[in-house]
Design an enzyme around this catalytic site. Structure first.
Site, PDB file in Angstrom:
ATOM      1  N   VAL A 277      -4.881  66.961 -64.524  1.00  0.00           N
ATOM      2  CA  VAL A 277      -4.218  66.279 -65.641  1.00  0.00           C
ATOM      3  C   VAL A 277      -2.778  66.766 -65.664  1.00  0.00           C
ATOM      4  CG1 VAL A 277      -4.172  65.877 -68.121  1.00  0.00           C
ATOM      5  CG2 VAL A 277      -6.368  66.147 -66.948  1.00  0.00           C
ATOM      6  N   ASN A 481       3.616  70.320 -41.316  1.00  0.00           N
ATOM      7  CA  ASN A 481       3.391  70.237 -39.871  1.00  0.00           C
ATOM      8  C   ASN A 481       4.617  69.745 -39.110  1.00  0.00           C
ATOM      9  OD1 ASN A 481       0.698  71.117 -40.303  1.00  0.00           O
ATOM     10  ND2 ASN A 481       0.130  69.046 -40.897  1.00  0.00           N
ATOM     11  N   GLY A 532       1.480  73.695 -61.548  1.00  0.00           N
ATOM     12  CA  GLY A 532       1.630  74.167 -62.908  1.00  0.00           C
ATOM     13  C   GLY A 532       2.778  75.134 -63.099  1.00  0.00           C
TER      14      GLY A 532
END
Length: 559
Positions: A277, A481, A532
Site C-alpha cells: 500500500v 543487470n 518506505g
C-alpha cells in the site's frame, strides 16, 4: 635552451602566459597561483578513463553485489573519480522451497564474481583512454561486449545440450510445461474447463547472463564520472544526454510513491491481492511538505496498529465521490507484528481487501487529511504471484479465486468504492493482454494502471522502436543487470512518444547508492518508487530527492 624555447613556443605557452598575466593583474586575486592554475586548466587535455576496479560488496540486506570504481587520468595524474554500487533483484517469488532459494543465492554469488572479473579484466582494457563524457560511445561498446558474451554462452549451452542428448536414452513420454515455482499444478485426472485451458501460460523467467551486472555498473559509473568531470550534478548530466545537450529551462521532480504497508501473505493473514500500500502526496505540495505529511500518517498508523481498538472504533468506507469517511462496520485489522520489511515499511497481515484501505483512511482522518484531496493511495497487486495455474484463476484471498475477467470487475468495484486510489501496479500477469486492455478501457480515466513485472528487463522491452508490454498507463523501470544509461534514456523517450508515463523503481536488493534519484529527475519521470521511509538504503534516496529540490528551487529551475 633553444630546444626548450621551441617546445614551449610550439604549444603557445609564452603567448598564453602573457594573456594570463594581463587578465589577472587588474583582478589582483588573493590566490594568484590558484587563479593561474584555473586559467591554464582549460587548455589541458580532457580526462580519460585509465582504470576500472570491480569488487564484491554487500547490499542493504547483506547479499553480495557489485561495486565499480572508475579512475581517470586528469592533468597527467591518475585520480579516482567515483564509484557506484549495483542493486540486485531476484526473480524468485515469495514462499518458495528452500532448495530454490539456495540455488538462487548460489547463482547470485557466481554472477557477482563473474561481474568482478569482467570489470577488472575485459572492460578495464576495453574502455581505457575513452572520455567518460562520451556516454553513447561507452554504452555502445558495452552493448557489443555483452552481445558477444551472450552469444558465447548460447553456443556453450548448445554444445552441452548436444553432448547430453547423445548420452540420454530415448523416451516416449511427452514433456509437460510445469507451472512456475511455488504455484499449484492441476491434479492428475481432474477435468479442466475450456475457459481454464485458454489461460495463457506463464512466460519463462527471463534468463540473466552471469556477470551482466558489470555492464550496468560500468555504464552508470561512467555517467557519474562524466557529471563530476563536467562539474554538474548527475541529474543535469542525464537531462543533457536525453535532450542532446540542450539545457532544460525548468525541471520537474517525480512524485514519490512511498510504501507504508507491506501485506503479509502467510497464515493467519488471508489477503493476498495487495502486496504494497503506497501513499502519494498531491502535486501541489513541495516534496518536503509531502514527505513530512507521509511521516505524520506513518506515525498515526503505528499508533492505530499498536492499539487495535482505536482502529476498530472508526471503521470507515469511502464516499464514492470525495473519499469521505462513512461507517462501514468492518473488522479491525490484526495487531501489527512490528517488523520492518526490506522495503523499509511495516509488515502486517489482513483478512479482507478493505482492511488496509480503511486503516489508511482512519489514520488520515485522525490527522484531518482527506484521502482524494490531501493524499492519494496506490496499490501494488503483484498479480503474477497470485495465479493458481491448476485452476486458471487468481487467489485474491485464501480460498477465494477469481478468473481474469472477474478480476476486472473486482478492480472496477474497488476504484468505485475507494476513488482515492489513483494507481494499480501489476493488476494482472503480463501474459493476459486482453484483460489489461479491458481494465484500461474501464479504469484508464480514473487511475494509473502500471506494469512493473512486465518491465523487469529493460534491454528486452525495445522491439523495432516499440515497447513490447501490455496496454497500460506506464512502466516501472529498474536499473538492473545489463541495463545501460542510454537504454533508460531511449526507453523513456519511447514512452513519452506513446503518451505513457515513466516510473523509476527501486529493486528489492538495494544499496546506499542514490544514483537512481538523479536518473529519475534527469529522465523527467512522473513517479519514483523507492520503498518506505525506513532503512538507510531507502532513506538515503529520499534525502537525495530533497537535496535536488532545494538545489533546483535555489537556481529557480524547479517547475
Amino acid at each position: 635552451r633553444q630546444e626548450a624555447a621551441e617546445y614551449y613556443r610550439g604549444h603557445g605557452v609564452p603567448q598564453r602566459m602573457e594573456e594570463a598575466l594581463n587578465v589577472l593583474f587588474p583582478l589582483r586575486p588573493a590566490d594568484l597561483y590558484g587563479e593561474l592554475a584555473n586559467y591554464f586548466s582549460k587548455f589541458s587535455k580532457a580526462p580519460v578513463i585509465c582504470k576500472l576496479l570491480g569488487r564484491k560488496v554487500l547490499d542493504g540486506v547483506g547479499q553480495p553485489t557489485l561495486e565499480v570504481e572508475i579512475y581517470c587520468t586528469v592533468k597527467n595524474y591518475e585520480k579516482k573519480i567515483c564509484s557506484t554500487v549495483m542493486p540486485f533483484h531476484s526473480q524468485i517469488p515469495e514462499n518458495v522451497l528452500s532448495e530454490t532459494t539456495e540455488a538462487d543465492e548460489k547463482e547470485r554469488k557466481d554472477s557477482v564474481s563473474t561481474a568482478v572479473e569482467w570489470v577488472n579484466d575485459s572492460l578495464n582494457t576495453m574502455l581505457r583512454d575513452l572520455e567518460p563524457t562520451d556516454q553513447c560511445k561507452v554504452d555502445k561498446m558495452l552493448g557489443e561486449y555483452f552481445t558477444r558474451q551472450e552469444e558465447g554462452e548460447k553456443e556453450n549451452q548448445k554444445q552441452e545440450e548436444g553432448a547430453e542428448s547423445t548420452l540420454a536414452l530415448p523416451s516416449c513420454t511427452p514433456s509437460a510445461t510445469a507451472p512456475p515455482v511455488g504455484k499449484k499444478a492441476a491434479k492428475p485426472g481432474k477435468k479442466v474447463s475450456v475457459a481454464e485451458r485458454t489461460i495463457p501460460p506463464a512466460e519463462p523467467i527471463e534468463s540473466v547472463l552471469c556477470g551482466s551486472l558489470a555492464i550496468g555498473g560500468t555504464s552508470l559509473a561512467v555517467a557519474k564520472a562524466g557529471a563530476i568531470l563536467s562539474c554538474i550534478p548527475l541529474y543535469l548530466h542525464i537531462a543533457l544526454l536525453k535532450h542532446s545537450q540542450a539545457l532544460p529551462k525548468e525541471m520537474v521532480l517525480p512524485l514519490p510513491m512511498i510504501t507504508l504497508l507491506s501485506c503479509e501473505k502467510i497464515p493467519p493473514a488471508k489477503l493476498k491481492l495487495v502486496k504494497e500500500v503506497l501513499l502519494i502526496p498531491p502535486a501541489q505540495l513541495s516534496l518536503k511538505q509531502g514527505i513530512e505529511r507521509v511521516l505524520d500518517v506513518q506515525k498515526e498508523l503505528m499508533t492505530l496498529l499498536e492499539s487495535p481498538g482505536k482502529a476498530q472504533s472508526k471503521p470507515q468506507l469511502a464516499d464514492s465521490k470525495k473519499g469521505k469517511a462513512q461507517n462501514g462496520g468492518k473488522k479491525a485489522p490484526p495487531r501489527a507484528s512490528k517488523r520492518i520489511s526490506h522495503l523499509g515499511c511495516l509488515i502486517t497481515g489482513y483478512d479482507s481487501l478493505e482492511q488496509p484501505l480503511l486503516l489508511m483512511q482512519t489514520a488520515c482522518s485522525n490527522l484531518g487529511l482527506e484521502l482524494g484531496a490531501d493524499m492519494y493511495l496506490g496499490i501494488n497487486c503483484a498479480a503474477h504471484e497470485l495465479m493458481d495455474y491448476g485452476k486458471g484463476k487468481y487467489e485474491i484471498l485464501t480460498g477465494t479465486l477469481k478468473s481474469p475477467d472477474e478480476m476486472v470487475d473486482t478492480y472496477v468495484e474497488l476504484i468505485n468504492t475507494f476513488p482515492f486510489i489513483i494507481a494499480l501496479i501489476d493488476p494482472f500477469r503480463k501474459e493476459v493482454r486482453q484483460q489489461w486492455h479491458n481494465i484500461c478501457c474501464a479504469l484508464g480515466s480514473k487511475c494509473y494502471l502500471i506494469a512493473e513485472g512486465a518491465a523487469s528487463c529493460i534491454s528486452k522491452l525495445k522491439t523495432d522502436q516499440k515497447i513490447n508490454t501490455p496496454t497500460c498507463s506506464g512502466l516501472v523501470l529498474k536499473y538492473l543487470n545489463q541495463t545501460k544509461v542510454s537504454d533508460l534514456i531511449e526507453l523513456s523517450g519511447l514512452l513519452e512518444g506513446q503518451r505513457r508515463i515513466t516510473i523509476l523503481g527501486s529493486p528489492d536488493g538495494e544499496s546506499s547508492d542514490d544514483s537512481l534519484v538523479d536518473l529519475a529527475v534527469g529522465l523527467g519521470a512522473r513517479f519514483i518508487k523507492l520503498g518506505g521511509l525506513s532503512r538507510g538504503e531507502r532513506v538515503t534516496k529520499y534525502n537525495r530527492l530533497l537535496a535536488i529540490e532545494e538545489e533546483l528551487a535555489k537556481n529557480r529551475t524547479l517547475r
